[in-house]
Scaffold this active site. Structure first.
Site, PDB file in Angstrom:
ATOM      1  N   ASP A  37       0.871  -1.189   0.000  1.00  0.00           N
ATOM      2  CA  ASP A  37       0.000   0.000   0.000  1.00  0.00           C
ATOM      3  C   ASP A  37       0.901   1.230   0.000  1.00  0.00           C
ATOM      4  O   ASP A  37       0.883   2.036   0.938  1.00  0.00           O
ATOM      5  CB  ASP A  37      -0.920   0.000   1.216  1.00  0.00           C
ATOM      6  CG  ASP A  37      -1.986   1.090   1.146  1.00  0.00           C
ATOM      7  OD1 ASP A  37      -2.184   1.671   0.044  1.00  0.00           O
ATOM      8  OD2 ASP A  37      -2.615   1.376   2.180  1.00  0.00           O
ATOM      9  N   ASN A  77       2.011   6.483   3.889  1.00  0.00           N
ATOM     10  CA  ASN A  77       2.605   5.303   4.509  1.00  0.00           C
ATOM     11  C   ASN A  77       4.125   5.304   4.499  1.00  0.00           C
ATOM     12  O   ASN A  77       4.760   4.286   4.802  1.00  0.00           O
ATOM     13  CB  ASN A  77       2.063   4.039   3.845  1.00  0.00           C
ATOM     14  CG  ASN A  77       0.586   3.861   4.120  1.00  0.00           C
ATOM     15  OD1 ASN A  77       0.069   4.357   5.112  1.00  0.00           O
ATOM     16  ND2 ASN A  77      -0.106   3.177   3.226  1.00  0.00           N
ATOM     17  N   ASP A  91       1.689   0.873   7.914  1.00  0.00           N
ATOM     18  CA  ASP A  91       0.533   0.222   7.276  1.00  0.00           C
ATOM     19  C   ASP A  91       0.978  -0.863   6.305  1.00  0.00           C
ATOM     20  O   ASP A  91       0.613  -0.871   5.122  1.00  0.00           O
ATOM     21  CB  ASP A  91      -0.350   1.252   6.565  1.00  0.00           C
ATOM     22  CG  ASP A  91      -1.172   2.077   7.547  1.00  0.00           C
ATOM     23  OD1 ASP A  91      -1.170   1.751   8.748  1.00  0.00           O
ATOM     24  OD2 ASP A  91      -1.812   3.051   7.117  1.00  0.00           O
TER      25      ASP A  91
END
Length: 263
Positions: free
Chosen positions: A189, A194, A207
């Site tokens: 992701d 992130n 994450d």
């Protein structure tokens, strides 16, 4: 009961014993699906233990963080608990700002270079050591489950796909599936929020619940899209130049952007 059922953080007793008393602030940046709170030193994520509603469980994130530790910069796992259908994951807080913060975006050339370098380092990890398989057979099976369960948010599709159904997106994915995958260890992701930037370095990947072995374009597509949205198309293209154009297939960038719609 969901992670959003309360605005204050109520920790299970085992986590209260390992985390110091603190003032917890709710964090609203990111789209992980979890409720996130932070203190000066720690972060706690909370989400319902529902394998379909969210792209990954916090238990999966804990496993990946433990494997990634010492290989790339990630938060340290402090504790994990499952109570009354809710998962709680406690982590150390990485100092710095996420890469979508205006202060970070103010230095686009530095940011683009940091992101390209961080993904090259992640993608260079030895495949044989990674225990997590997120390749297309796994991802498409997961996407099919989510479509069948009706948990895909069709209103959140990219502009060019507004008005389409999750079923039509999945059918296109099945029809246009690439003939082969360029497998590396991926973040899963790789959007700007992130990556945690601290000065001249990326000090944390967060994450990472979907991290694992997949086509490198699964990461490149999302970072490229995120840079285009937060900075400019030129910055997004510059990122691909710095990462290495010899690795980039425009058709697979488009394919993995399409796949991300279902997660």
């Amino acid at each position: 009961m969901s992670a959003d059922a309360h605005e204050t953080l109520i920790l299970p007793p085992p986590l209260r014993r390992v985390l110091p008393a603190a003032r917890w602030e709710r964090v609203n940046v990111g789209e992980s699906g979890a409720g996130v709170w932070r203190s000066q030193r720690f972060v706690v994520k909370v989400q319902a233990r529902d394998g379909l509603q969210f792209p990954s469980t916090l238990q999966q994130e804990r496993e990946r963080l433990r494997w990634l530790a010492g290989r790339v910069p990630v938060p340290r796992v402090v504790g994990y608990e499952l109570e009354a259908g809710l998962e709680y994951l406690a982590l150390t807080r990485v100092p710095g700002l996420d890469a979508s913060h205006p202060d970070v975006l103010f230095h686009p050339e530095r940011l683009v270079n940091l992101l390209a370098r961080a993904l090259r380092e992640l993608h260079a990890l030895p495949l044989r050591e990674c225990p997590f398989n997120m390749s297309l057979p796994v991802a498409l099976a997961r996407a099919r489950e989510r479509v069948a369960a009706g948990v895909v948010d069709e209103s959140d599709f990219d502009d060019e796909r507004q008005g389409r159904t999750a079923v039509s997106v999945f059918n296109e994915l099945a029809r246009t599936r690439p003939a082969h995958e360029d497998l590396v260890v991926t973040h899963g992701d790789a959007c700007l929020p992130n990556f945690i930037v601290n000065g001249e370095f990326i000090d944390g990947l967060i994450d990472v619940g979907r991290a694992g072995i997949a086509d490198r374009h699964a990461d490149l597509a999302l970072t490229h899209r995120s840079l285009g949205r937060n900075l400019s198309p030129d910055s997004a293209e510059g990122f691909l130049d710095l990462y290495g154009r010899e690795y980039v297939d425009p058709d697979r960038l488009a394919y993995y952007r399409l796949l991300d719609e279902l997660f």
